[in-house]
Design a protein around this motif. Structure first.
Motif, mmCIF file in Angstrom:
data_model
loop_
_atom_site.group_PDB
_atom_site.id
_atom_site.type_symbol
_atom_site.label_atom_id
_atom_site.label_comp_id
_atom_site.label_asym_id
_atom_site.label_seq_id
_atom_site.Cartn_x
_atom_site.Cartn_y
_atom_site.Cartn_z
ATOM 1 N N ARG A 1 -49.318 9.020 73.344
ATOM 2 C CA ARG A 1 -48.076 9.082 72.507
ATOM 3 C C ARG A 1 -46.921 8.591 73.595
ATOM 4 N N LEU A 2 -45.907 7.961 72.854
ATOM 5 C CA LEU A 2 -44.701 7.560 73.634
ATOM 6 C C LEU A 2 -43.644 8.183 73.455
ATOM 7 N N GLU B 1 -53.632 -1.228 73.163
ATOM 8 C CA GLU B 1 -52.702 -0.491 73.256
ATOM 9 C C GLU B 1 -52.918 0.887 73.594
ATOM 10 N N THR C 1 -39.154 4.695 75.322
ATOM 11 C CA THR C 1 -39.989 3.778 75.765
ATOM 12 C C THR C 1 -40.640 2.950 74.601
ATOM 13 N N GLU C 2 -40.988 3.743 73.464
ATOM 14 C CA GLU C 2 -41.386 2.979 72.469
ATOM 15 C C GLU C 2 -40.589 1.843 71.874
ATOM 16 N N GLY D 1 -46.609 4.433 79.338
ATOM 17 C CA GLY D 1 -45.950 3.583 78.421
ATOM 18 C C GLY D 1 -45.070 2.604 79.263
ATOM 19 N N GLN D 2 -44.398 3.034 80.306
ATOM 20 C CA GLN D 2 -44.034 1.951 81.494
ATOM 21 C C GLN D 2 -45.072 1.322 81.918
ATOM 22 N N LEU E 1 -41.046 -1.005 74.010
ATOM 23 C CA LEU E 1 -42.353 -1.529 74.039
ATOM 24 C C LEU E 1 -42.360 -2.226 72.719
ATOM 25 N N GLN F 1 -47.756 0.048 80.855
ATOM 26 C CA GLN F 1 -48.134 -0.912 79.833
ATOM 27 C C GLN F 1 -46.758 -1.854 79.744
ATOM 28 N N SER G 1 -44.951 6.314 83.511
ATOM 29 C CA SER G 1 -45.389 6.823 82.474
ATOM 30 C C SER G 1 -46.344 5.868 82.098
#
Ligand code: ATP
Ligand code: MG
Length: 603
Positions: free
Chosen positions: A527-528, A523, A532-533, A501-502, A536, A504, A499
């Motif tokens: 939306r995460l 950033e 994951t958020e 997020g992953q 992060l 990042q 994803s």
């Protein structure tokens, strides 16, 4: 269109000279092949004359064996000369390819923005392949075939000028006629190639956009465009094929005429008892031998024009100089770095287009012509102490990513100075700057490789222990362990399977691994999911420890991590100050943002 031939020779000279030994071998092989091809008909004549004249059997056997040996040997030589020719051509042009690639990688972002990836591939691989092809053929076909044709004509003239002259006239006439016919078909062929390049561009775009096309129900549109392209291609394809067919027919017809001439001349001289029967056959055979080289020469002459265009483009690329001049000598100190912007202005188009007139001819002109000279950043000044975190906020398009790009010198500011660690970025060695200042981009580029290689960016000097240390420091080891093959898990092309997020998270690990003094975190605005958020958040906390950071924030949690806040609007500073103080002041833009909800304004 005539100039590039000299340039071509210069260009290839540089790359071909180191291989003079191979070239010498090549010349010997080509001359040998030609000599053998010329010799064979002579043996046939001897055979025929001996047979018709009732000569000794031993001569016949000798001729037959010799004929066979020469035929085999000349094929062998032809294979060897193709092998050596291709080796020389590919070795030389691979060097050129490598140099072009190195050059392209050194060029600045402006250059890479001008060229679509496909164009660059075409330039570095396609054009060079044309050159390589042309070179190996040029040596073997034009020079070799030229000598062969000359040899044939000389031998025919030696027989009798009444044989040589008509065949010579025939050869010249045929060559010119074939070139002329081919020229008729070329415009269609060129147009077809151009349209088909567009067509494949279209196909590529549609295939990579399959998901969006399906999701938005655009299949009929895609199909319709497909049909339109096919319809536009059809007439050109038809005409260029007809041209090719026409050429083949002309070739057959012309050589029938050629054979007729050879027989007529041979027969009349034979009747007059000026030549033997074997010589009649010899004339016929040499005429037939002309067919191959003539059509090769014809093809090569037209290919010359293609090669010329290729050379021109390669030269243009070699002559393009990077706008980022890497003459800095300063080294950046270890540890957290200070950042200072002093009256910095920057525009993507205007600043670049005016500094380099050559580029304006290709591509940049479009941007300038479209009037998009609006500055992306205007008179930005601020200072960030070592070890602090600056939260950068602003609407989409306000210039946040642009500001980050100036810090890693993807572009140079048009006016003002960007300083890092007390030195202007231009005074620092580029490699040093990019090691000490790490940007975690908004859209992370992941490669089709293992997670390990994606984290260490193919640097084999980084072992698994260091990677694991970095990952566990960022709190990502559990996540890696949950993947099917741990560090060996392969990512699909373009980072598929992860994803945003992953992605990042991996980029954070990349940055952590080199221990930079300044981190610029752009950033992801997507939306995460909460899990994951959470990961992060922890990873960012660890990454920013004991470092200076500029965080382009899209989420409240990130804003709260900042010591200072800078809000951009239309490329200018709208507000800058201590975060806590701004948040406490109810009339500040920041508190307004916090009240209205970040997502609404920033996302
Ligand atoms: P977002 O929040 O959407 O990421 P941003 O604040 O990062 O936005 P920038 O990407 O810095 O915005 O863009 C600032 C301005 O510069 C915009 O007007 C944009 O159209 C323009 N711009 C950005 N990148 C380029 C580029 N590579 N070439 C030309 N113009 C660009
Ligand atoms: Mg951005």
């Amino acid at each position: 269109m005539r100039v590039p031939v000299r340039q071509y020779i210069q260009l290839l000279g540089t790359y071909v000279r180191p291989q003079w030994r191979f070239i010498a071998v090549l010349v010997v092989l080509i001359l040998g092949t030609i000599a053998l091809r010329l010799a064979n008909p002579q043996i046939l004549r001897s055979f025929l004359d001996t047979a018709t004249g009732g000569g000794p059997r031993s001569v016949l056997v000798f001729d037959a064996v010799l004929f066979f040996v020469i035929a085999v040997a000349s094929q062998g030589l032809a294979v060897a000369s193709t092998y050596v020719g291709e080796t020389v051509a590919w070795t030389a042009t691979n060097e050129l390819r490598l140099d072009l690639l190195r050059h392209a990688l050194d060029l600045d972002a402006t250059f890479h923005k001008e060229y679509a990836p496909g164009q660059l591939i075409e330039r570095i691989d396609g054009d060079v392949a044309t050159l390589s092809n042309f070179f190996s053929r040029f040596a073997i076909q034009i020079v070799g075939n030229g000598i062969l044709v000359a040899g044939i004509l000389i031998l025919l003239f030696r027989e009798d000028w009444r044989v040589g002259l008509p065949i010579f006239a025939f050869a010249v006439f045929t060559l010119f006629l074939l070139i002329w016919i081919r020229k008729l078909a070329i415009p269609y062929w060129t147009k077809y190639r151009k349209l088909s390049a567009e067509f494949f561009g279209f196909l590529g775009e549609q295939i990579s956009g399959t998901e969006d096309i399906r999701a938005n129900g655009a299949e009929p549109y895609a199909l319709r465009r497909f049909a339109e392209y096919s319809r536009r291609l059809f007439p050109y394809r038809l005409r260029s094929s007809l041209g090719g067919y026409g050429m083949w027919m002309a070739n057959v017809a012309l050589f029938s005429v050629g054979h007729a001439v050879a027989f007529a001349v041979g027969a009349s001289l034979w009747k007059a008892a000026a030549i033997s029967l074997g010589t009649v056959y010899l004339i016929f055979h040499y005429t037939e031998l002309l067919r191959g080289p003539i059509s090769e020469i014809r093809t090569q002459i037209t290919d010359l024009q293609r090669a010329e265009a290729g050379i021109r483009r390669i030269r243009t690329m070699i002559e393009t100089r990077s706008k980022l001049i890497d003459t800095g000598t300063e080294r950046l100190p270890e540890g957290p770095l200070t950042v200072a912007f002093d009256e910095v202005s920057f525009a993507y188009e205007a600043c670049n287009a005016s500094t380099d007139s050559r580029d304006a001819t290709e591509g940049v002109a479009e941007g300038a012509a479209a009037g998009r000279t609006i500055p992306a950043l205007t008179s930005i000044s601020f200072r960030l102490e070592a070890g602090s975190v600056l939260g950068l906020l602003g609407r989409t398009g306000s210039g946040k990513t642009t500001l980050a790009r100036l810090l890693v010198r993807l572009y140079d500011a048009c006016q003002g100075t960007v300083s890092v660690g007390g030195h202007g970025v231009r005074d620092v060695r580029l490699a040093d700057l990019r090691r000490s200042v790490r940007m975690v981009p908004q859209e992370v580029q992941l490669f089709r490789a293992s997670i390990r290689d994606n984290v260490r960016l193919f640097d084999a000097g980084v072992d698994d222990v260091r990677i694991h240390d970095a990952l566990s420091a960022l709190g990502l080891d559990d996540w890696i362990r949950s993947l099917p093959n741990g560090l060996d898990t392969m990512l699909e092309a373009g980072g598929g399977g992860l994803s945003a997020g992953q992605g990042q998270l991996l980029a954070l690990a990349r940055a952590f691994l080199v221990d930079p003094g300044l981190v610029v975190l752009d950033e992801a605005s997507s939306r995460l999911d909460p899990a994951t958020e959470g990961l992060l958040e922890r990873a960012i906390d660890r990454l920013l420890e004991r470092r200076t950071a500029i965080v382009i924030a899209h989420r409240l949690a990130t804003v709260e991590r900042a010591d200072e806040i800078l809000i951009l609007e239309d490329g200018g500073v709208l507000e800058h100050g201590d975060r806590a103080a701004l948040a406490a002041d109810s009339s500040s833009h920041l508190s307004h943002l916090l009240r209205t909800g970040l997502q609404e304004v920033l996302a």
